[in-house]
Design a protein around this motif. Structure first.
Motif, mmCIF file in Angstrom:
data_model
loop_
_atom_site.group_PDB
_atom_site.id
_atom_site.type_symbol
_atom_site.label_atom_id
_atom_site.label_comp_id
_atom_site.label_asym_id
_atom_site.label_seq_id
_atom_site.Cartn_x
_atom_site.Cartn_y
_atom_site.Cartn_z
ATOM 1 N N LEU A 1 0.837 -1.181 0.000
ATOM 2 C CA LEU A 1 0.000 0.000 0.000
ATOM 3 C C LEU A 1 0.880 1.241 0.000
ATOM 4 N N GLN A 2 0.621 2.129 -0.917
ATOM 5 C CA GLN A 2 1.372 3.382 -0.912
ATOM 6 C C GLN A 2 0.536 4.459 -0.218
ATOM 7 N N CYS A 3 1.151 5.177 0.746
ATOM 8 C CA CYS A 3 0.433 6.269 1.407
ATOM 9 C C CYS A 3 1.107 7.587 1.092
ATOM 10 N N HIS A 4 0.320 8.606 0.968
ATOM 11 C CA HIS A 4 0.825 9.964 0.716
ATOM 12 C C HIS A 4 1.794 9.985 -0.469
ATOM 13 N N ASN A 5 1.680 9.007 -1.330
ATOM 14 C CA ASN A 5 2.581 8.913 -2.494
ATOM 15 C C ASN A 5 4.045 8.982 -2.106
ATOM 16 N N SER A 6 4.343 8.630 -0.864
ATOM 17 C CA SER A 6 5.716 8.753 -0.386
ATOM 18 C C SER A 6 6.164 7.541 0.427
ATOM 19 N N TYR A 7 5.224 6.838 1.004
ATOM 20 C CA TYR A 7 5.548 5.705 1.868
ATOM 21 C C TYR A 7 4.911 4.433 1.325
ATOM 22 N N ILE A 8 5.568 3.325 1.575
ATOM 23 C CA ILE A 8 4.989 2.044 1.178
ATOM 24 C C ILE A 8 4.873 1.174 2.424
ATOM 25 N N ILE A 9 3.689 0.660 2.646
ATOM 26 C CA ILE A 9 3.492 -0.244 3.777
ATOM 27 C C ILE A 9 3.681 -1.675 3.281
ATOM 28 N N VAL A 10 4.607 -2.377 3.948
ATOM 29 C CA VAL A 10 4.962 -3.722 3.497
ATOM 30 C C VAL A 10 4.774 -4.705 4.649
ATOM 31 N N LEU B 1 11.030 2.038 8.658
ATOM 32 C CA LEU B 1 10.854 1.773 10.083
ATOM 33 C C LEU B 1 10.105 0.455 10.193
ATOM 34 N N GLU B 2 10.423 -0.303 11.260
ATOM 35 C CA GLU B 2 9.735 -1.578 11.420
ATOM 36 C C GLU B 2 8.748 -1.503 12.585
ATOM 37 N N PHE B 3 7.558 -1.991 12.365
ATOM 38 C CA PHE B 3 6.565 -2.072 13.439
ATOM 39 C C PHE B 3 6.275 -3.546 13.671
ATOM 40 N N ARG B 4 6.634 -4.026 14.866
ATOM 41 C CA ARG B 4 6.451 -5.454 15.134
ATOM 42 C C ARG B 4 5.060 -5.708 15.689
ATOM 43 N N LYS B 5 4.549 -6.867 15.304
ATOM 44 C CA LYS B 5 3.179 -7.172 15.696
ATOM 45 C C LYS B 5 3.044 -7.233 17.210
ATOM 46 N N GLU B 6 4.059 -7.866 17.877
ATOM 47 C CA GLU B 6 3.890 -8.009 19.321
ATOM 48 C C GLU B 6 3.870 -6.651 20.018
ATOM 49 N N GLU B 7 4.609 -5.693 19.465
ATOM 50 C CA GLU B 7 4.587 -4.368 20.067
ATOM 51 C C GLU B 7 3.255 -3.669 19.804
ATOM 52 N N LEU B 8 2.772 -3.881 18.594
ATOM 53 C CA LEU B 8 1.462 -3.304 18.275
ATOM 54 C C LEU B 8 0.408 -3.891 19.203
ATOM 55 N N ASP B 9 0.475 -5.215 19.376
ATOM 56 C CA ASP B 9 -0.478 -5.884 20.259
ATOM 57 C C ASP B 9 -0.422 -5.283 21.654
ATOM 58 N N LYS B 10 0.831 -5.083 22.133
ATOM 59 C CA LYS B 10 1.007 -4.536 23.473
ATOM 60 C C LYS B 10 0.337 -3.164 23.575
ATOM 61 N N LEU C 1 6.535 -3.087 7.664
ATOM 62 C CA LEU C 1 7.568 -2.079 7.463
ATOM 63 C C LEU C 1 6.938 -0.854 6.829
ATOM 64 N N LEU C 2 7.418 0.290 7.243
ATOM 65 C CA LEU C 2 7.010 1.526 6.609
ATOM 66 C C LEU C 2 8.235 2.049 5.864
ATOM 67 N N VAL C 3 8.180 1.971 4.550
ATOM 68 C CA VAL C 3 9.354 2.290 3.731
ATOM 69 C C VAL C 3 9.200 3.686 3.130
ATOM 70 N N ASN C 4 10.225 4.496 3.268
ATOM 71 C CA ASN C 4 10.215 5.797 2.589
ATOM 72 C C ASN C 4 10.750 5.590 1.175
ATOM 73 N N GLN C 5 9.926 5.856 0.183
ATOM 74 C CA GLN C 5 10.291 5.453 -1.184
ATOM 75 C C GLN C 5 11.525 6.171 -1.707
ATOM 76 N N GLN C 6 11.677 7.441 -1.333
ATOM 77 C CA GLN C 6 12.820 8.189 -1.860
ATOM 78 C C GLN C 6 14.124 7.696 -1.229
ATOM 79 N N ASN C 7 14.116 7.596 0.105
ATOM 80 C CA ASN C 7 15.329 7.126 0.779
ATOM 81 C C ASN C 7 15.696 5.726 0.302
#
Ligand code: ADP
Ligand code: MG
Length: 614
Positions: A432-441, A601-610, A448-454
């Protein structure tokens, strides 16, 4: 206890003082050229060897020096140009401090030959380390020749501070051009290692600009000319379509002295507002003439900053004059005056500036035009020229290899760096691309939240490293080779970078002088954009130039990666996103750009759950 203070010996005091005036070969070039101009020469030849490190020689046909003056000229504070403090407020010569020759003699070996028209014989002096080794009569032509050899031969620490020949040569041609532009009625030449680099016949300012900045300007200059009691502005600006991605041909002169002024540059850029793309730079060579009493002359002459008595007035005048010129050009685009050189060389402002004059200046029509809004409203608006073309659009057809050329991503190994490696993303996983700048993977651990330019910067950076190490990036031949005309410093820089650019997929050849032919580009540079891409690359490279900690190669890698990366705001197709993510995690160091910015940036499921109390 004995006393401890001692006077420094003259030659050491001279060496210390010289450091302020002569920092590099180009400083000597500036001083010697200015002396030749001050001597009334009509023909000035500059010869350098080894980028001035071995030899800087200036030969002029000016008024020459008597035997005594020739000897005196090397004394500190010896000048023929001022006699009293009052003279400082009427300075019309380039020099006046009487320090240049003394400084040069303190840090190099100098040979001077000079003859006045009224003398039978000339005089020869050899000096090194401030000591006169020889003075005798010689046969000589009228005028002066000063040769400075082996700069800093006696100050090795300073010699070691000199940069590469290419860099020192760039400084020299900068100084040469600045003087040559200010005095178009004087012939100038520059010969480097036996090759004549510039041969500038006398002519009008317009002709001189074309000689120096390149033929493409021949029909593309707009004359700027405003005269008031307070100051005069003359010169030329390039038509908006000549604006380049690289700053370069931008010159201000105040009473014929080149100055740097971010403030006045801003005034000109303001006048071009809306007519050129945001990140492009118009050419200008503008001459401001005003009463020397309106300037702070007490600034050091080697400094290029200047202080005006009333800076705001000068800003407004400059902006207004340029707007006015551009407005005229856009109403009648064919109107292109051929200005006589004599008009360009305005006479000195001889009368002191009075309050009364200031008032009359304030009521003059020019002053009023810039205080009125909407003047020059006829200037046509142009659309924003954004022709950046991204890599991915071109990739599938032109270079289908690039996206998938990396082998399948290795699987995660314990102890390896922390990147959450991804196998090639299965088609079933939605991106999923958000704000035409980030990709959610999404991955098995979270997402992962990837910055497309970086991310793309990292991918390109590693690809370019591989290219310089031999995995040359294929070049696509341009159907129509494009010629690129640069100013001398940019041409020198591009010349220096050619071998690396070759490996990066640019087919560029030097075409003599400051011209180049672009025969091919990397697949991701779109035809028609070659020139733009290269100019922009040079501009960005120059931003890095002062950064000593990077090698030339590293600067180039970072510049190219930054420039060619897809930018935030760019809509990506699903295929493009997958290609980018796969490429990123095939990198050796996927988690940051070369400049250290995170790529994801990485978002881990267990942290999200917490966080959600689950
Ligand atoms: P300044 O230019 O500030 O006077 P310099 O050290 O550059 O100081 O030069 C000292 C003097 O030497 C000048 O004032 C001038 O009289 C003389 N001079 C230097 N170069 C030349 C030249 N090329 N032709 C004639 N006179 C010169
Ligand atoms: Mg001087």
């Amino acid at each position: 206890m004995s006393d401890i203070i001692q006077l420094l010996p003259d030659h050491i005091a001279n060496q210390i003082a010289a450091g302020e005036v002569i920092q590099r070969p180009a400083s000597a070039v500036k001083e010697l050229l200015e002396n030749a101009v001050d001597a009334g020469a009509g023909d000035i030849r500059l010869i350098v060897n080894d980028a001035g490190k071995a030899l800087v020689q200036v030969i002029d046909n000016g008024k020459g020096m008597s035997e005594t003056d020739a000897r005196m000229s090397f004394e500190r504070h010896a000048t023929s140009k001022i006699r009293s403090i009052d003279d400082l407020f009427h300075i019309r010569t380039m020099g006046f401090r009487g320090e240049a020759l003394a400084s040069i003699a303190a840090v190099a070996q100098v040979e001077l030959k000079s003859k006045r028209a009224e003398d039978e014989a000339g005089t020869l002096i050899e000096i090194d380390n401030s000591v006169v080794r020889r003075q005798e009569p010689v046969a000589a032509v009228n005028g002066t020749s000063i040769a400075m050899k082996n700069l800093f031969f006696n100050v090795p620490a300073r010699r070691n501070f000199l940069k590469s020949n290419a860099a020192e040569m760039r400084h020299i041609s900068d100084e040469f051009i600045r003087v040559a532009l200010a005095f178009p009625h004087i012939f100038f030449s520059l010969t480097a290692n036996g090759q004549e680099v510039f041969h500038l016949e006398k002519g009008s300012l317009k002709q001189r600009i074309v000689q120096v900045c390149g033929n493409p300007y021949a029909s593309k200059l707009v004359s700027v000319q405003e005269q008031t009691d307070y100051l005069n502005i003359t010169g030329f600006v390039g038509k908006p379509e000549t604006a380049k991605k690289t700053r370069g041909d931008q010159y201000f002169f105040v009473n014929n002295r080149f100055i740097k002024s971010a403030y006045l540059n801003h005034a000109v850029m303001g006048a071009f507002d809306e007519m050129i793309a945001k990140d492009s730079f118009p050419m200008y060579a503008l001459f401001i003439e005003l009463d020397p009493a309106q300037l702070d002359v007490n600034v050091h002459p080697t400094k290029q900053e200047i202080k005006f008595e009333d800076e705001k007035i000068v800003y407004a005048f400059v902006q207004s004059a340029v707007k006015h010129a551009l407005a005229q050009f856009s109403i009648t685009p064919t109107l292109d005056f051929d200005l006589d050189a004599s008009i360009q060389r305005l006479d000195a402002v001889s009368n002191p500036f009075t309050a009364e004059k200031k008032n009359s200046a304030a009521s003059s029509s020019l002053y009023q035009t810039f205080t009125q809004k909407n003047q020059a409203h006829l200037i046509e608006r142009r659309s924003n020229l954004s022709n950046w073309k991204d890599f991915y659009e071109a990739a599938p057809s032109a270079d289908s290899g690039t996206v998938s050329q990396y082998q399948t991503v290795p699987t995660e190994q314990p102890g390896q760096q922390s990147a959450p490696l991804l196998p090639d993303i299965p088609a079933t996983v939605a991106l999923l691309q958000c704000h035409n700048s980030y990709i959610i993977v999404p991955n098995d651990r979270g997402y992962l939240l990837v910055n497309q330019q970086n991310a793309h910067e990292r991918v390109l950076y590693e690809r370019f490293i591989a290219a310089l190490d031999g995995q040359t990036i294929p070049s696509q031949q341009s159907l129509f080779p494009v010629t690129l005309e640069l100013n001398a410093p940019d041409a020198a820089l591009l010349g220096e970078l050619l071998p690396e650019l070759q490996l990066l997929g640019f087919g560029i050849e030097s075409f003599g002088g400051n011209s180049f032919i672009i025969r091919g580009t990397p697949a991701d540079v779109v035809a028609g954009n070659e020139q733009h891409t290269l100019e922009k690359m040079l501009e960005q490279y120059k931003h890095f130039s002062s950064d000593l900690k990077f090698s030339k190669r590293e600067k180039l890698l970072r510049t190219m990666a930054g420039q060619q990366s897809i930018k935030g705001g760019k809509v990506l197709t699903d295929t493009e996103m997958r290609g980018l993510i796969n490429d990123l995690f095939a990198c050796t160091v996927p988690n940051t750009t070369a400049n250290g910015k995170p790529t994801y940036l990485e978002f881990r499921k267990e942290e999200l759950d917490k966080m959600f109390g689950r």
